[in-house]
Design a protein around this motif. Sequence first.
Motif, mmCIF file in Angstrom:
data_model
loop_
_atom_site.group_PDB
_atom_site.id
_atom_site.type_symbol
_atom_site.label_atom_id
_atom_site.label_comp_id
_atom_site.label_asym_id
_atom_site.label_seq_id
_atom_site.Cartn_x
_atom_site.Cartn_y
_atom_site.Cartn_z
ATOM 1 N N MET A 42 0.840 -1.195 0.000
ATOM 2 C CA MET A 42 0.000 0.000 0.000
ATOM 3 C C MET A 42 0.878 1.249 0.000
ATOM 4 O O MET A 42 2.022 1.231 0.442
ATOM 5 C CB MET A 42 -0.969 0.012 1.188
ATOM 6 C CG MET A 42 -0.337 0.122 2.552
ATOM 7 S SD MET A 42 -1.563 0.271 3.912
ATOM 8 C CE MET A 42 -2.652 -1.104 3.619
ATOM 9 N N THR A 43 0.325 2.323 -0.504
ATOM 10 C CA THR A 43 1.036 3.593 -0.536
ATOM 11 C C THR A 43 0.714 4.400 0.724
ATOM 12 O O THR A 43 -0.241 4.102 1.450
ATOM 13 C CB THR A 43 0.629 4.429 -1.759
ATOM 14 O OG1 THR A 43 -0.746 4.839 -1.621
ATOM 15 C CG2 THR A 43 0.816 3.638 -3.049
ATOM 16 N N GLU A 44 1.506 5.443 0.950
ATOM 17 C CA GLU A 44 1.240 6.326 2.088
ATOM 18 C C GLU A 44 -0.153 6.934 2.005
ATOM 19 O O GLU A 44 -0.860 7.025 3.023
ATOM 20 C CB GLU A 44 2.269 7.461 2.135
ATOM 21 C CG GLU A 44 3.471 7.176 3.000
ATOM 22 C CD GLU A 44 4.308 8.410 3.280
ATOM 23 O OE1 GLU A 44 5.379 8.255 3.881
ATOM 24 O OE2 GLU A 44 3.888 9.535 2.918
ATOM 25 N N LEU A 68 -0.774 11.587 10.404
ATOM 26 C CA LEU A 68 0.434 11.389 9.604
ATOM 27 C C LEU A 68 0.837 9.931 9.645
ATOM 28 O O LEU A 68 0.977 9.348 10.730
ATOM 29 C CB LEU A 68 1.591 12.232 10.136
ATOM 30 C CG LEU A 68 1.498 13.743 10.005
ATOM 31 C CD1 LEU A 68 2.798 14.373 10.506
ATOM 32 C CD2 LEU A 68 1.242 14.160 8.567
ATOM 33 N N ILE A 69 1.024 9.340 8.483
ATOM 34 C CA ILE A 69 1.602 8.011 8.367
ATOM 35 C C ILE A 69 2.767 8.139 7.395
ATOM 36 O O ILE A 69 2.588 8.566 6.255
ATOM 37 C CB ILE A 69 0.574 6.977 7.869
ATOM 38 C CG1 ILE A 69 -0.614 6.925 8.829
ATOM 39 C CG2 ILE A 69 1.229 5.600 7.739
ATOM 40 C CD1 ILE A 69 -1.728 5.987 8.397
ATOM 41 N N ARG A 70 3.961 7.838 7.870
ATOM 42 C CA ARG A 70 5.176 8.026 7.077
ATOM 43 C C ARG A 70 5.845 6.680 6.844
ATOM 44 O O ARG A 70 6.042 5.908 7.793
ATOM 45 C CB ARG A 70 6.158 8.918 7.828
ATOM 46 C CG ARG A 70 5.585 10.228 8.360
ATOM 47 C CD ARG A 70 5.530 11.307 7.325
ATOM 48 N NE ARG A 70 5.600 12.623 7.938
ATOM 49 C CZ ARG A 70 5.423 13.767 7.296
ATOM 50 N NH1 ARG A 70 5.180 13.770 6.009
ATOM 51 N NH2 ARG A 70 5.503 14.919 7.937
ATOM 52 N N SER A 83 5.616 14.818 3.086
ATOM 53 C CA SER A 83 6.245 13.582 2.633
ATOM 54 C C SER A 83 6.803 13.769 1.232
ATOM 55 O O SER A 83 6.283 14.552 0.432
ATOM 56 C CB SER A 83 5.223 12.439 2.620
ATOM 57 O OG SER A 83 5.040 11.907 3.902
ATOM 58 N N GLU A 84 7.856 13.028 0.946
ATOM 59 C CA GLU A 84 8.439 13.038 -0.394
ATOM 60 C C GLU A 84 7.772 11.944 -1.209
ATOM 61 O O GLU A 84 7.889 10.749 -0.901
ATOM 62 C CB GLU A 84 9.943 12.779 -0.293
ATOM 63 C CG GLU A 84 10.640 12.829 -1.620
ATOM 64 C CD GLU A 84 11.594 14.002 -1.735
ATOM 65 O OE1 GLU A 84 12.061 14.181 -2.843
ATOM 66 O OE2 GLU A 84 11.864 14.700 -0.751
#
Length: 221
Positions: A42-44, A68-70, A83-84
């Motif tokens: 899964m993606t951020e 926030l989930i990093r 996030s980047e």
Amino acid sequence: MNTAVYAKEAVGANYALESMQYAQARTWEAVDAIAAAMLPGMTELEATAIGKQVLADLGMERIWHPLLIRFGANTLKTFKQRSEGNPVLGENDIFFIDMGVVWRGHEGDAGATFVTGDDPDMIACAAAAKTLFERVEARWRETGCSGVELYDFAHQQAETMGWKLNLDIKGHRVSDFPHAIYRAGDLGDYAEHPHGGLWILEIQLAHPSKAYGAFYEDLLA
């Protein structure tokens, strides 16, 4: 009375320590539920959407700071940094969850780091953030030190443990919602002894040589 100090620890008419502790316990319940839902692949952005749904299902009143989930290298980002990109959670990866949620009119705020797979350095990094938190919390309980002294101690302990402490992250006030009207500043800049039920102690570490870090925060209560 030092009115400047009082203002930094002021609370609203509805504040109760028991409600503060309840809000914190519910927030940790949510952290654990979201962590259990995080899966490699899964993606951020997908993770954040899942996290918001978990919070809604748990009956939170409102979010008072963004969830926030990093993932991966984004664990080095501070709260105010974006996030980047939109990284995908790997089979051997590290991530943290940071949330601020209102329950019973009080602000819960908790964060922790988790790993997928069995990378020993990632496991050690996640564990170190919690261990350092526990050492600093013990210092707060056992002494009458100031918030400034707490973060000086945290910095020294991080170096002893072999990690880099991000001193741009220095903790903050919480209260019955909204705490922001008191403009209390950071815990790490507070020149008095912080009282329980009012301050969040934040720890953010960077691995000394790899592109990731770990985060842990909880209420001093």
